[in-house]
Motif scaffolding. Structure first.
Motif, PDB file in Angstrom:
ATOM      1  N   GLU A  52       0.844  -1.192   0.000  1.00 55.21           N
ATOM      2  CA  GLU A  52       0.000   0.000   0.000  1.00 55.21           C
ATOM      3  C   GLU A  52       0.883   1.246   0.000  1.00 55.21           C
ATOM      4  N   ASN A  53       0.644   2.097  -0.954  1.00 58.27           N
ATOM      5  CA  ASN A  53       1.382   3.360  -1.089  1.00 58.27           C
ATOM      6  C   ASN A  53       2.879   3.155  -1.346  1.00 58.27           C
ATOM      7  N   ASP A  54       3.249   1.989  -1.848  1.00 54.82           N
ATOM      8  CA  ASP A  54       4.655   1.764  -2.186  1.00 54.82           C
ATOM      9  C   ASP A  54       4.984   2.309  -3.571  1.00 54.82           C
ATOM     10  N   ALA A  55       4.038   2.228  -4.481  1.00 56.55           N
ATOM     11  CA  ALA A  55       4.271   2.741  -5.839  1.00 56.55           C
ATOM     12  C   ALA A  55       2.930   2.835  -6.568  1.00 56.55           C
ATOM     13  N   TYR A  56       2.811   3.846  -7.407  1.00 54.84           N
ATOM     14  CA  TYR A  56       1.694   3.908  -8.342  1.00 54.84           C
ATOM     15  C   TYR A  56       2.095   3.113  -9.590  1.00 54.84           C
ATOM     16  N   SER A  96       3.276 -11.281 -11.168  1.00 60.82           N
ATOM     17  CA  SER A  96       3.955 -11.923 -10.049  1.00 60.82           C
ATOM     18  C   SER A  96       5.124 -12.744 -10.577  1.00 60.82           C
ATOM     19  N   VAL A  97       6.314 -12.452 -10.061  1.00 59.22           N
ATOM     20  CA  VAL A  97       7.531 -13.145 -10.493  1.00 59.22           C
ATOM     21  C   VAL A  97       7.828 -14.344  -9.597  1.00 59.22           C
ATOM     22  N   ASP A  98       7.791 -14.148  -8.297  1.00 59.09           N
ATOM     23  CA  ASP A  98       7.913 -15.237  -7.325  1.00 59.09           C
ATOM     24  C   ASP A  98       7.262 -14.768  -6.037  1.00 59.09           C
ATOM     25  N   ASN A  99       7.424 -15.517  -4.986  1.00 60.75           N
ATOM     26  CA  ASN A  99       6.721 -15.212  -3.742  1.00 60.75           C
ATOM     27  C   ASN A  99       7.133 -13.883  -3.132  1.00 60.75           C
ATOM     28  N   ASP A 100       8.322 -13.404  -3.472  1.00 60.17           N
ATOM     29  CA  ASP A 100       8.837 -12.180  -2.860  1.00 60.17           C
ATOM     30  C   ASP A 100       8.942 -10.998  -3.815  1.00 60.17           C
ATOM     31  N   SER A 151      10.163  -8.867   0.356  1.00 64.21           N
ATOM     32  CA  SER A 151      11.002  -9.363   1.453  1.00 64.21           C
ATOM     33  C   SER A 151      11.885  -8.269   2.034  1.00 64.21           C
ATOM     34  N   GLU A 152      11.949  -7.112   1.423  1.00 63.57           N
ATOM     35  CA  GLU A 152      12.780  -6.003   1.900  1.00 63.57           C
ATOM     36  C   GLU A 152      11.926  -4.764   2.117  1.00 63.57           C
ATOM     37  N   ASP A 153      10.942  -4.918   3.009  1.00 62.80           N
ATOM     38  CA  ASP A 153      10.060  -3.809   3.391  1.00 62.80           C
ATOM     39  C   ASP A 153       9.392  -3.159   2.186  1.00 62.80           C
ATOM     40  N   ASN A 154       9.006  -3.999   1.230  1.00 63.88           N
ATOM     41  CA  ASN A 154       8.289  -3.522   0.033  1.00 63.88           C
ATOM     42  C   ASN A 154       9.057  -2.444  -0.726  1.00 63.88           C
ATOM     43  N   GLN A 155      10.346  -2.651  -0.826  1.00 62.69           N
ATOM     44  CA  GLN A 155      11.187  -1.713  -1.573  1.00 62.69           C
ATOM     45  C   GLN A 155      10.887  -1.812  -3.065  1.00 62.69           C
ATOM     46  N   VAL A 156      10.768  -0.662  -3.734  1.00 65.37           N
ATOM     47  CA  VAL A 156      10.490  -0.614  -5.165  1.00 65.37           C
ATOM     48  C   VAL A 156      11.711  -0.076  -5.896  1.00 65.37           C
TER      49      VAL A 156
END
Length: 502
Positions: free
Chosen positions: A282-286, A292-296, A318-323
């Motif tokens: 949520e609110n990580d990126a527009y 889906s590439v894999d589970n993470d 897996s890294e705090d929803n880093q984009v």
């Protein structure tokens, strides 16, 4: 005995005059169809233009040579060469071609290929006998005559073999917009009436096809691969009322279901079969599309804040929803030039981006750090779009754009692309009654061929989905299942897509 030989030579000459005249006149009277047949040939596609004209000219010239007594010897020799070339062509079709066309055209259109091969060999035999009789009358050494005949047969056959190999390379690697249509590329086997035309393909697994619905955005439909069992259930995203939904989309990547909207920065996720959905981003990126590439990791298509163009990125759960966005991933300037469809192949673990307005698709690794550029067979390399900027700064298209690639689906290493452009040596009436799907081998960077999907009345194909066993389409309110022809099925290894690991 000598008189009998003269009669045999006369008979042979008149036979070939009749054969070549009839064949050439038939081709001239239906030249468009003849050229299309050459264009669809698995041997001569790349040279359909020159071969179609040359064949007619050489048949007429040989007929004149045979009709004149002083040039009859040259006419017989040329007949051996031409029939040798025709015979080599048929032999390669039967033994080395990727597919066998439905007919060979011309005077022998009603014959099957094996019968035609035998007929041609018989023609070569009587032409050689007649040529030997003429040479004997000229007191030419028989060994020299044999050598000359063998040279002509090897030479004419060699030309056909050379055309075959060079044509294959041109068609697969450097195609100049000539399509091949293997006979019955896909064959309909059954269909199911969904009652509404608002469905779209959301994904599939080993047993089911999953459908979303534009008018009921939270409705997920499961239908068995044989189109016999049908089930629907509503997805229940948590706190969904706090978002303004407008472009909602469901995607199924076994064992998960994803729910997102191209206008709001939120992604929901649930196990297949579960209604309750949890927010995973949520609110990580527009973004406007995802795979889906894999589970993470989730691949996103977003808008670059620097260039204003579409770009691709990776959301790392897996890294705090880093984009991480790659601003140079897509080719073109502006939102419209870089518009296209994002796909993912679990088989090759690669992302594919198909551009809507030009003859190109790009293939990326899972991290979008490596890219290979591929081209479709049409010739539009620059988008034919006209953009105007409104007073409020918003850019819009000033006229309907020329859509090159309407939509695509990927199965294993094969890209199935619905094209909007008619190719060379194709009949317009076929385009009125069908949709055309082009196939590309991604790893080999080859064009494989095309097939028609027949309309249903006024309804054209609006969606398609390729699985390892069957090909599905949405046409009007119906989902239709097809089986692949052998020429297509042999390209698929029938290995199931790799499931996303827990």
């Amino acid at each position: 005995m000598k008189k009998l030989g003269i009669i045999f030579v006369e008979f042979t000459c008149y036979f070939f005059i009749l054969l070549f005249c009839y064949a050439s006149i038939s081709k001239i009277l239906d030249f468009e169809n003849f050229q299309i047949q050459i264009g669809q040939s698995p041997l001569l596609s790349a040279y359909a233009g020159i071969v179609s004209y040359f064949t007619i000219v050489i048949e007429i010239v040989i007929s004149f040579l045979l009709a004149i007594p002083t040039t009859r010897r040259l006419g017989l020799y040329s007949s051996i060469g031409l029939m040798g070339a025709f015979t080599a062509y048929i032999y390669i079709i039967l033994n080395y071609s990727e597919f066998i066309p439905c007919s060979c055209g011309g005077i022998l259109e009603k014959m099957d290929w094996n019968t035609h091969l035998i007929f041609n060999m018989g023609c070569i035999f009587i032409a050689i006998i007649s040529y030997f009789i003429v040479e004997k009358d000229r007191n030419i050494n028989i060994k020299r005559t044999i050598s000359v005949v063998l040279f002509m047969l090897v030479f004419s056959s060699g030309i056909v073999v050379l055309l075959y190999y060079t044509s294959e390379y041109v068609i697969k690697k450097e195609n100049n917009f000539i399509r091949r249509f293997p006979h019955h590329g896909v064959v309909e086997i059954d269909r199911y009436d969904l009652k509404f035309n608002s469905f779209y393909f959301a994904g599939y697994d080993n047993d089911k096809i999953y459908l979303g619905n534009y008018t009921s955005p939270f409705l997920l439909t499961e239908i068995s691969k044989d189109l016999k069992l049908y089930k629907q259930y509503l997805l229940k995203p948590e706190n969904y009322k706090k978002f303004k939904w407008s472009s909602t989309k469901i995607k199924v990547a076994p064992p998960y279901v994803f729910l997102y909207d191209g206008k709001i920065p939120v992604i929901y996720k649930a196990q297949i079969g579960q209604s309750e959905m949890k927010i995973i981003s949520e609110n990580d990126a527009y973004f406007s599309d995802l795979e889906s590439v894999d589970n993470d990791h989730i691949a996103l298509r977003s808008k670059s804040s620097h260039s204003g163009s579409n770009t691709l990125g990776i959301l790392n759960l897996s890294e705090d929803n880093q984009v991480k966005l790659n601003d140079t991933s897509l080719d073109g300037n502006g939102l419209f030039e870089t518009d296209g469809q994002l796909l993912y192949s679990p088989f090759s673990e690669s992302l594919i981006y198909v551009y809507y307005y030009k003859n190109r698709f790009d293939v990326f690794d899972k991290t979008i750090s490596q890219k290979s550029i591929h081209h479709t067979i049409d010739t539009i390399s620059r988008p034919q779009i006209k953009v105007v900027e409104m007073k409020n700064g918003i850019k819009k298209m000033a006229a309907p754009p020329q859509i090159v690639n309407a939509y695509a689906t990927v199965q294993q290493d094969i890209l199935f692309n619905k094209s909007n452009l008619i190719g060379r040596y194709e009949l317009r009436k076929h385009w009125k009654n069908n949709s055309v799907v082009d196939m590309y081998n991604i790893s080999k960077r080859e064009y494989l061929g095309s097939f028609y999907v027949e309309n249903r009345g006024d309804n054209k194909m609006t969606q398609m989905l390729a699985t390892d066993q069957f090909f599905y389409t949405l046409i009007g309110s119906e989902i239709v299942r097809y089986r692949y022809a052998q020429v297509i099925s042999k390209q698929l290894i029938r290995e199931s897509p790799k499931p996303i690991k827990e």
